[in-house]
Design a protein around this motif. Structure first.
Motif, PDB file in Angstrom:
ATOM      1  N   PHE A  47      64.848  80.026 -43.177  1.00 39.89           N
ATOM      2  CA  PHE A  47      66.103  79.889 -42.810  1.00 39.89           C
ATOM      3  C   PHE A  47      66.421  78.389 -42.783  1.00 39.89           C
ATOM      4  N   ASN A  48      67.753  77.914 -42.849  1.00 38.45           N
ATOM      5  CA  ASN A  48      67.990  76.827 -42.398  1.00 38.45           C
ATOM      6  C   ASN A  48      69.159  76.583 -41.468  1.00 38.45           C
ATOM      7  N   ILE A  49      69.110  75.476 -40.861  1.00 38.55           N
ATOM      8  CA  ILE A  49      70.332  75.092 -39.966  1.00 38.55           C
ATOM      9  C   ILE A  49      70.681  73.661 -40.523  1.00 38.55           C
ATOM     10  N   ILE A  50      71.856  73.381 -40.644  1.00 35.60           N
ATOM     11  CA  ILE A  50      72.416  72.082 -41.016  1.00 35.60           C
ATOM     12  C   ILE A  50      73.453  71.640 -40.196  1.00 35.60           C
ATOM     13  N   LEU A  51      73.537  70.388 -39.604  1.00 42.34           N
ATOM     14  CA  LEU A  51      74.291  69.874 -38.980  1.00 42.34           C
ATOM     15  C   LEU A  51      74.891  68.510 -39.530  1.00 42.34           C
ATOM     16  N   GLY A  52      76.353  68.321 -39.691  1.00 43.70           N
ATOM     17  CA  GLY A  52      76.696  67.138 -40.479  1.00 43.70           C
ATOM     18  C   GLY A  52      77.738  66.462 -39.592  1.00 43.70           C
ATOM     19  N   GLY A  53      78.071  65.438 -39.923  1.00 42.80           N
ATOM     20  CA  GLY A  53      79.186  64.586 -39.519  1.00 42.80           C
ATOM     21  C   GLY A  53      79.777  63.646 -40.876  1.00 42.80           C
ATOM     22  N   GLU A  54      81.146  63.720 -40.878  1.00 37.96           N
ATOM     23  CA  GLU A  54      81.751  62.914 -41.962  1.00 37.96           C
ATOM     24  C   GLU A  54      82.001  61.687 -41.581  1.00 37.96           C
ATOM     25  N   THR A  56      83.163  59.369 -43.874  1.00 39.92           N
ATOM     26  CA  THR A  56      84.381  59.121 -44.848  1.00 39.92           C
ATOM     27  C   THR A  56      84.886  60.429 -45.297  1.00 39.92           C
ATOM     28  N   ASP A  57      86.069  60.436 -45.962  1.00 39.57           N
ATOM     29  CA  ASP A  57      86.459  61.513 -46.751  1.00 39.57           C
ATOM     30  C   ASP A  57      85.392  62.040 -47.634  1.00 39.57           C
ATOM     31  N   ASN A  58      84.748  61.264 -48.406  1.00 35.74           N
ATOM     32  CA  ASN A  58      83.651  61.786 -49.428  1.00 35.74           C
ATOM     33  C   ASN A  58      82.050  61.456 -48.923  1.00 35.74           C
ATOM     34  N   VAL A  59      81.996  60.926 -47.799  1.00 35.58           N
ATOM     35  CA  VAL A  59      80.550  60.696 -47.346  1.00 35.58           C
ATOM     36  C   VAL A  59      80.599  61.335 -46.162  1.00 35.58           C
ATOM     37  N   ALA A  60      78.879  62.128 -45.990  1.00 36.90           N
ATOM     38  CA  ALA A  60      78.728  62.683 -44.702  1.00 36.90           C
ATOM     39  C   ALA A  60      77.316  62.325 -44.395  1.00 36.90           C
ATOM     40  N   LEU A  61      76.934  62.400 -43.175  1.00 39.73           N
ATOM     41  CA  LEU A  61      75.291  62.372 -42.933  1.00 39.73           C
ATOM     42  C   LEU A  61      74.974  63.724 -42.163  1.00 39.73           C
ATOM     43  N   GLU A  62      73.828  64.051 -42.724  1.00 36.43           N
ATOM     44  CA  GLU A  62      73.195  65.309 -42.423  1.00 36.43           C
ATOM     45  C   GLU A  62      71.844  65.683 -41.726  1.00 36.43           C
ATOM     46  N   THR A  63      71.690  66.266 -40.880  1.00 35.01           N
ATOM     47  CA  THR A  63      70.245  66.602 -40.495  1.00 35.01           C
ATOM     48  C   THR A  63      70.306  67.997 -40.514  1.00 35.01           C
ATOM     49  N   ALA A  64      69.081  68.326 -41.124  1.00 32.51           N
ATOM     50  CA  ALA A  64      68.757  69.695 -41.448  1.00 32.51           C
ATOM     51  C   ALA A  64      67.546  70.171 -40.949  1.00 32.51           C
ATOM     52  N   PHE A  65      67.205  71.509 -40.617  1.00 34.60           N
ATOM     53  CA  PHE A  65      65.886  72.057 -40.380  1.00 34.60           C
ATOM     54  C   PHE A  65      65.770  73.194 -41.274  1.00 34.60           C
ATOM     55  N   TYR A  66      64.642  73.453 -41.973  1.00 29.84           N
ATOM     56  CA  TYR A  66      64.014  74.415 -42.881  1.00 29.84           C
ATOM     57  C   TYR A  66      62.871  75.019 -42.333  1.00 29.84           C
ATOM     58  N   ARG A  67      62.771  76.268 -42.351  1.00 28.69           N
ATOM     59  CA  ARG A  67      61.310  76.930 -41.980  1.00 28.69           C
ATOM     60  C   ARG A  67      61.217  78.326 -42.835  1.00 28.69           C
ATOM     61  N   ALA A  68      59.920  78.616 -43.184  1.00 26.48           N
ATOM     62  CA  ALA A  68      59.425  79.886 -43.792  1.00 26.48           C
ATOM     63  C   ALA A  68      58.357  80.000 -42.970  1.00 26.48           C
ATOM     64  N   ASP A  69      57.999  81.236 -42.592  1.00 25.26           N
ATOM     65  CA  ASP A  69      56.771  81.831 -42.088  1.00 25.26           C
ATOM     66  C   ASP A  69      56.198  82.786 -43.273  1.00 25.26           C
ATOM     67  N   ILE A  70      54.870  82.576 -43.033  1.00 28.51           N
ATOM     68  CA  ILE A  70      53.719  83.461 -43.908  1.00 28.51           C
ATOM     69  C   ILE A  70      52.994  84.483 -42.927  1.00 28.51           C
ATOM     70  N   ASP A  71      52.781  85.500 -43.303  1.00 27.25           N
ATOM     71  CA  ASP A  71      52.154  86.426 -42.663  1.00 27.25           C
ATOM     72  C   ASP A  71      51.253  87.335 -43.837  1.00 27.25           C
TER      73      ASP A  71
END
Length: 173
Positions: A47-54, A56-71
């Motif tokens: 899964f992923n969760i992405i937080l972003g803030g614009e 300017t109109d064409n530029v944003a800054l994003e922080t994301a979290f990705y995770r996968a579990d293996i069993d």
């Protein structure tokens, strides 16, 4: 230690950009990711969760979290593992029309993994982490305050080399 300071600095820059931006330009996305090691044909769904803030109109800054579990069972050993990454990256948007947007990004990722295996009463565990370069591209469908994003991200470092395909949905606030 140096890598941890770099990640902490980038996260503080990211949070400052979010705090100073207009709340109407803040967004959150969440979805499903297919994470594949570059030197392997195996992939894991996570899964992923992405937080972003614009910014300017064409530029944003994003922080994301990705995770996968293996069993799974490997050579008779029960293995529980996880692969995760936290990223910070500027994103450039190119509006194709009112509803479709192309995006590109490049930044830094902090990847970490944990694994534990047990067989016949004996257990062993290992963990690893690394700061790596990340880049990606995607297509986003925009409808009013909602978005559907399809993206590809690459994480490339000394130990980690992953390809991530994601489908995410979200909203702009």
């Amino acid at each position: 230690m140096k890598k941890a300071l770099i990640v902490a600095g980038l996260l503080s820059i990211s949070s400052s950009a979010f705090a100073s931006s207009d709340l109407s330009k803040f967004y959150i996305l969440g979805g499903v990711s297919d994470i594949e090691e570059s030197d392997s044909d195996e992939s894991r769904t996570g899964f992923n969760i992405i937080l972003g803030g614009e910014v300017t109109d064409n530029v944003a800054l994003e922080t994301a979290f990705y995770r996968a579990d293996i069993d799974e069972k490997v050579y008779g050993v029960n293995v529980d593992a996880s692969v995760s990454a936290i990223t910070v990256a500027p994103v450039i948007y190119f509006d194709l029309n009112e509803n479709f947007t192309l995006l590109g990004k490049a930044g830094v990722a902090y990847g970490f993994s944990e694994a534990k295996g047990c067989s016949m009463g004996y257990c062993a565990s290992e963990s690893d982490n690394e700061t790596a370069f990340t880049y990606g591209a995607g297509l986003q469908l925009n409808y009013e305050k909602f978005a559907l994003r399809f993206s590809y991200d690459k994480y490339s470092g000394d130990y980690y080399d992953f390809n991530v395909m994601s489908a995410s949905v979200g909203a702009r606030f």
